[in-house]
Design a protein around this motif. Structure first.
Motif, PDB file in Angstrom:
ATOM      1  N   THR A  39       0.361  -5.400  -0.360  1.00  0.00           N
ATOM      2  CA  THR A  39       1.140  -4.169  -0.265  1.00  0.00           C
ATOM      3  C   THR A  39       1.303  -3.556  -1.648  1.00  0.00           C
ATOM      4  N   LYS A  77       1.943   0.449  -4.071  1.00  0.00           N
ATOM      5  CA  LYS A  77       2.219   1.874  -4.167  1.00  0.00           C
ATOM      6  C   LYS A  77       1.153   2.576  -5.002  1.00  0.00           C
ATOM      7  N   TYR A  83      -0.066  10.003  -4.883  1.00  0.00           N
ATOM      8  CA  TYR A  83      -0.932   9.809  -3.719  1.00  0.00           C
ATOM      9  C   TYR A  83      -1.322  11.132  -3.082  1.00  0.00           C
ATOM     10  N   VAL A  85      -0.584   3.618   5.105  1.00  0.00           N
ATOM     11  CA  VAL A  85      -0.058   4.237   3.888  1.00  0.00           C
ATOM     12  C   VAL A  85       0.771   5.452   4.288  1.00  0.00           C
ATOM     13  N   LYS A 123       4.354   8.850   0.696  1.00  0.00           N
ATOM     14  CA  LYS A 123       4.806   8.557  -0.666  1.00  0.00           C
ATOM     15  C   LYS A 123       3.816   7.660  -1.412  1.00  0.00           C
ATOM     16  N   ASP A 159       3.085   4.517  -0.431  1.00  0.00           N
ATOM     17  CA  ASP A 159       3.356   3.105  -0.173  1.00  0.00           C
ATOM     18  C   ASP A 159       2.382   2.602   0.888  1.00  0.00           C
ATOM     19  N   TRP A 170       1.992  -7.576  -4.378  1.00  0.00           N
ATOM     20  CA  TRP A 170       2.359  -6.160  -4.485  1.00  0.00           C
ATOM     21  C   TRP A 170       1.630  -5.590  -5.687  1.00  0.00           C
ATOM     22  N   ALA A 192       0.726  -1.808  -7.821  1.00  0.00           N
ATOM     23  CA  ALA A 192       0.953  -0.375  -8.006  1.00  0.00           C
ATOM     24  C   ALA A 192      -0.020   0.145  -9.050  1.00  0.00           C
ATOM     25  N   THR A 252       8.892  -4.661  -5.145  1.00  0.00           N
ATOM     26  CA  THR A 252       9.474  -3.526  -4.451  1.00  0.00           C
ATOM     27  C   THR A 252       9.024  -3.548  -3.007  1.00  0.00           C
ATOM     28  N   TRP A 261       8.253  -2.464   0.913  1.00  0.00           N
ATOM     29  CA  TRP A 261       7.755  -1.270   1.615  1.00  0.00           C
ATOM     30  C   TRP A 261       8.931  -0.495   2.169  1.00  0.00           C
TER      31      TRP A 261
END
Length: 208
Positions: free
Chosen positions: A46, A48, A52, A76, A79, A81, A113, A115, A206, A208
């Motif tokens: 998962t 971010k 996006y 997705v 935002k 995520d 996670w 990002a 962080t 979801w």
């Protein structure tokens, strides 16, 4: 009466071969069944995507050992995520693709996670923005760091190697390979000398 003896021996020999072949096939089938019966375990990937854009395709390609690659399309939201559940039974390399791509490695039952900035299509620039958290964070921080160093160097220039194969004589090509090896050693040295805080940079998880 004696003429039939070789025929019986031959029949027995043939029968033994058939039995042996049947045994081998049964053994192989059993082994394959046992291997395939090993249950895959759920793995979570998962994260971010900053900036996006839903018009840009987003996917993950699993490079499965001994099998063909598998492409999945994670959930997705607007935002950026994303969330994916992946069933794994062995450690697997996964290429995350959005404008450009980079790879992560996950083991069964990992929860990772990740990002990154989705504003760039340059792999090295993206890799400088990447952040990890979760059970596989340290490993993938190292992997991302090495990718950034590798793709920023001429070692990733496959066209240069192609031209060398095409145009160099044996002596020139040996010198070329030696220079590549030395540059690879220098790259590895840079990797091992990176500050500890950079090599083990983590972020808080962080949800979801």
């Amino acid at each position: 009466m004696f003429v039939t003896v070789p025929k019986i021996a031959l029949a027995l020999k043939t029968h033994k071969k058939e039995l042996f072949t049947t045994y081998l096939l049964a053994l192989l089938w059993t082994c394959c069944t046992i291997c395939s019966a090993k249950e895959a375990e759920k793995t979570i990937l998962t994260g971010k995507i900053a900036h996006y854009d839903s018009a840009v395709p987003f996917s993950m390609v699993l490079h499965r050992l001994g099998l063909s690659s598998l492409t999945i399309y994670p959930k997705v939201n607007d935002k950026g995520d994303f969330y994916a559940e992946i069933d794994l039974d062995i450690p697997t390399q996964i290429w995350i693709t959005y404008r450009t791509n980079f790879s992560v490695v996950l083991h069964p039952r990992d929860s990772l996670w990740v990002a990154f900035d989705g504003n760039t299509n340059q792999r090295t620039t993206l890799l400088s923005t990447i952040q990890f958290a979760g059970t596989a964070a340290v490993t993938n921080t190292h992997i991302a760091q090495f990718q950034r160093l590798y793709y920023a160097s001429e070692l990733s220039d496959h066209n240069k190697n192609y031209q060398a194969v095409k145009n160099y004589d044996p002596v020139q090509y040996m010198r070329f390979n030696d220079s590549i090896r030395q540059k690879g050693k220098a790259l590895y040295q840079r990797k091992t000398e990176c500050p500890r805080q950079e090599r083990f940079r983590l972020v808080h998880y962080t949800k979801w």
